[in-house]
Design an enzyme around this catalytic site. Structure first.
Site, mmCIF file in Angstrom:
data_model
loop_
_atom_site.group_PDB
_atom_site.id
_atom_site.type_symbol
_atom_site.label_atom_id
_atom_site.label_comp_id
_atom_site.label_asym_id
_atom_site.label_seq_id
_atom_site.Cartn_x
_atom_site.Cartn_y
_atom_site.Cartn_z
ATOM 1 N N GLU A 218 0.815 -1.214 0.000
ATOM 2 C CA GLU A 218 0.000 0.000 0.000
ATOM 3 C C GLU A 218 0.851 1.267 0.000
ATOM 4 O O GLU A 218 0.549 2.237 -0.680
ATOM 5 C CB GLU A 218 -0.888 -0.025 1.251
ATOM 6 C CG GLU A 218 -1.914 1.077 1.248
ATOM 7 C CD GLU A 218 -2.558 1.218 2.614
ATOM 8 O OE1 GLU A 218 -3.201 2.230 2.821
ATOM 9 O OE2 GLU A 218 -2.392 0.313 3.460
ATOM 10 N N ASP A 219 1.961 1.256 0.777
ATOM 11 C CA ASP A 219 2.709 2.497 0.988
ATOM 12 C C ASP A 219 3.986 2.624 0.159
ATOM 13 O O ASP A 219 4.647 3.648 0.207
ATOM 14 C CB ASP A 219 3.095 2.626 2.480
ATOM 15 C CG ASP A 219 1.861 2.783 3.354
ATOM 16 O OD1 ASP A 219 0.804 3.083 2.792
ATOM 17 O OD2 ASP A 219 1.961 2.596 4.579
#
Length: 762
Positions: free
Chosen positions: A96-97
């Site tokens: 996600e990051d």
């Protein structure tokens, strides 16, 4: 080397030590667990995540990698999962990051870990995105991935627990959103999966952030009564210890103190003060059975020994030994009368039962012979049954996000009853289930054609509530079909979802008819069916969804004629219409005159502008209070813990933080929640209600009214007193400035003789 460079170097060294210490603790805890030792795999995941998050910091200022390590630590030592889950927890934010993809993770760590990380990535961002429908979609994804691999949800709960533990660094509106969502969904999920310890901590942390003052008061009172509690505990358990030693058991006796959240919940539900809660202390006996096969018999032996020492409460024996709860909980609860005249609950569990009670379903796997962590093939029938119900709810798409969350919530948090079929098979049902719920739980056909039932050979209606031990025979008729009124009395998610799906199918035909009717009417007057026109029509009939508009037109409850053309084209505003618009369109005898008079007095409501800082609190004072909406659900007054909610028209509603509607809003529309502070100066009056109870005598009402009206100069709006057999019950509606006034009134009334119970209701 400059000072800045020196500081940076020191900071890096400190970070390095912090990260290494945390990782070392994780590995040591893992090596002490019963899982196969795959340290290399965990090391590889740790180094990969550390590299991926390098240089990033959390809001609290610590290196970002500390968060995945903390989640992995919870997964390992508090939930008791193995290497696959620990690796997935370490990697849960990587996709996600950072720029890495699920494919990269699959290539490095294999398909199982990648699948779990993928599941966790899909449900990031709280559970919820920006709009409610997106939030419900996200929650559906969560449940779908969960039904494929339960570890996804266990890691998600660990992630949420760590976020709650570090919530201090977030702004207040974010705190309410996260705390509300936790209380509404994650705590029930943890409960349903048997993670009792985590559930309690999540509830407590949510309570701490939503009601900091009340939390602090309860903590202080628990601290003040601690010595007394220890004393009672020691006196109560002394003879028990002697009996257990005589029987030759290896045991441990623990003192269990009610959490601040459950004390506060009880105070709210029962309208009582802290001093009136008598079950703050409970005793837990955890023993190691002499023979694993006979642990249930040994629980009963301990029970018999206890009842020889103390008298027991016949209505308060809870036997979950032979019929464990759906989340795997097994124990024997008995309530005994102590020598000080207090009822104390004693929970009797074996060490295995205790581990399952605290770590939930994960602990089951440990006790299965030869169960390999990576090949968990569980015959967890109850859990699978529950997951199947969730899949069924997911198969019937629900148009409204809030309804969807409610349907799932119904299934998460229910105590169980045991019901028998005519052939004597046992079925577990949620408490408060009706005959109709039971019919739907067996088969949809049975439910949809059910006309009644025989419970214990007596005829009962569909809405009859079942009790544990009932034997139920369902009666059906092929000519009977689903009725709209059924939705009002069924309690299980499955029945509700099935009934609503069938009604929706029937409604679709009516809506289709209504849509055609509207199309023809608009074509007749050369009006194009644009979204703006449909929105105006919805506004005219006070409905929010177009389906409801088509439904009303299809059923002929909404009528449109030539006089409405100007309004539909947007030439004439609703309130200039003499007939008042809205629901008056189909209740013509209610005149709109009063409405118009009201309109003149009412100031304009505050509309939230586009660039509005939602992180800052809004202050409510005498000048702007009329610009906000006070819904009927919870009636906040100055001094209440309050939050704001931005509605669909960008107006702000004010709710108590305890309001059940507000809990749903926090869970579904977290990004629209605002922090609210009161800035009132005791010039305006608000409604409050208090309840009194006690021994009736002549002159009592006079004393009460004298204190309130004469001594404290508070207006009484309404007073009702009823007396029966010398006991009275009273409700007083007051006009007060704020909650402090109410507290002061209650303190003064406590001085009146014969007043035994005083509590605030609103």
């Amino acid at each position: 080397m400059t000072d800045d460079e020196q500081k940076l170097k020191e900071q890096e060294a400190a970070d390095e030590k912090l990260i290494n210490d945390a990782y070392e603790k994780l590995i040591n805890d893992y090596l002490n667990s019963r899982h196969r030792k795959k340290v290399d795999l965990i090391g590889k995941a740790f180094n990969f995540a550390r590299q991926a998050h390098k240089g990033v910091r959390r809001l609290s200022g610590e290196p970002y990698i500390m968060h995945p390590i903390a989640v992995a630590q919870i997964v390992c030592s508090e939930i008791g999962l193995g290497s696959t889950s620990i690796c997935a927890a370490l990697l849960h934010d990587v996709v996600e990051d950072t720029d890495f993809t699920v494919e990269d993770i699959e290539n490095m760590f294999g398909p199982k870990i990648a699948q779990i990380v993928d599941g966790l990535t899909k449900i990031s961002g709280g559970i919820f995105g920006e709009q409610a429908s997106a939030q419900a979609e996200n929650f559906k994804k969560l449940l779908l991935t969960m039904s494929e691999d339960i570890r996804v949800i266990l890691i998600k709960i660990a992630d949420r627990l760590h976020n709650m533990r570090t919530l201090d660094s977030q702004p207040a509106n974010k705190q309410y959103k996260i705390a509300g969502e936790t209380l509404y969904l994650y705590a029930p999920l943890a409960h349903r999966l048997g993670l009792y310890k985590i559930k309690s901590e999540l509830e407590n942390l949510s309570f701490k952030f939503e009601h900091p003052e009340e939390y602090a008061i309860i903590e202080r009172k628990l601290e003040e009564t601690r010595v007394l509690r220890h004393q009672s505990f020691d006196e109560f358990t002394q003879p028990i210890e002697a009996a257990l030693q005589k029987m030759g058991f290896q045991y441990e006796i623990k003192e269990r103190v009610k959490t601040p959240y459950s004390i506060w919940s009880k105070m709210q539900k029962k309208h009582v003060s802290f001093d009136e809660i008598y079950d703050i202390l409970a005793v837990r006996i955890i023993f190691t059975p002499k023979n694993r096969e006979e642990e249930v018999d040994e629980c009963w032996k301990i029970y018999v020994a206890l009842t020889k020492i103390y008298k027991y409460h016949p209505d308060r024996i809870r036997d979950w030994l032979n019929n464990p709860k759906a989340n795997g909980y097994q124990a024997l609860h008995v309530t005994l009368m102590s020598k000080q005249g207090l009822w104390i609950e004693v929970q009797i569990r074996s060490d295995r039962m205790n581990e399952i009670a605290e770590q939930g379903l994960a602990a089951h796997w440990k006790y299965k012979e030869g169960a390999e962590e990576d090949g968990i093939t569980e015959d967890e029938t109850e859990l699978n049954e529950w997951l199947r119900t969730i899949k069924e709810i997911l198969d019937d798409p629900q148009p409204d996000a809030m309804d969807f969350l409610d349907a799932i919530k119904l299934n998460l948090f229910s105590s169980e009853i045991f019901v028998f079929t005519p052939k004597g098979e046992i079925k577990t049902m949620p408490a408060d289930s009706t005959v109709l719920d039971f019919a739907f739980s067996i088969h949809t056909f049975l439910g949809s054609h059910c006309i009644g039932a025989k419970v214990n050979h007596k005829l009962v209606p569909l809405s009859h509530r079942l009790a544990s031990g009932d034997q139920v025979e369902i009666l059906t008729s092929k000519s009977h079909h689903v009725q709209p009124s059924w939705v009002n009395f069924v309690t299980t998610a499955k029945a509700k979802a099935k009934i609503e799906a069938m009604l929706r199918r029937a409604n679709r035909e009516i809506q289709k008819k209504g849509e055609e009717k509207l199309e023809n009417w608009l074509a007749k007057y050369n009006i194009e069916q644009s979204p703006a026109v449909l929105d105006r029509l919805c506004k005219m009939f006070d409905v929010t969804r177009r389906e409801a508009l088509y439904q009303g037109i299809g059923e002929n409850t909404f009528l449109i004629g030539e006089k409405d053309i100007d309004e539909i084209k947007g030439k004439k505003k609703k309130h200039s219409n003499n007939n008042g618009g809205g629901w008056r369109k189909f209740v013509p005898f209610v005149k709109a005159k009063k409405e118009e008079e009201k309109k003149e007095e009412e100031p304009e409501l505050f509309i939230v502008p586009e660039k509005f800082n939602r992180k800052k609190p809004i202050y409510i004072n005498e000048k702007n209070i009329r610009q906000y909406i006070f819904p009927d659900c919870c009636h906040p007054i100055p001094g209440d813990d309050t939050l704001g909610y931005i509605d669909n028209r960008n107006r702000i509603e004010l709710h108590k933080r305890t309001c059940p509607i507000a809990n749903k809003l926090k869970a579904s529309f977290g990004n629209r929640i605002l922090d609210v502070k009161w800035d009132m100066h005791k010039t305006m009056f608000f409604d409050a209600t208090i309840r009194l109870g006690g021994i009736d005598r002549r002159g009592l009402v006079n004393e009460v009214t004298t204190i309130i009206s004469n001594q404290m100069s508070v207006d009484i709006r309404k007073l009702t007193f009823t007396t029966e057999d010398g006991i009275f019950d009273g409700v007083i509606d007051l006009r007060v400035h704020d909650r402090d006034d109410v507290a002061e009134i209650i303190d003064r009334l406590k001085e009146v003789d014969d007043l035994k119970e005083i509590s605030q209701i609103m």
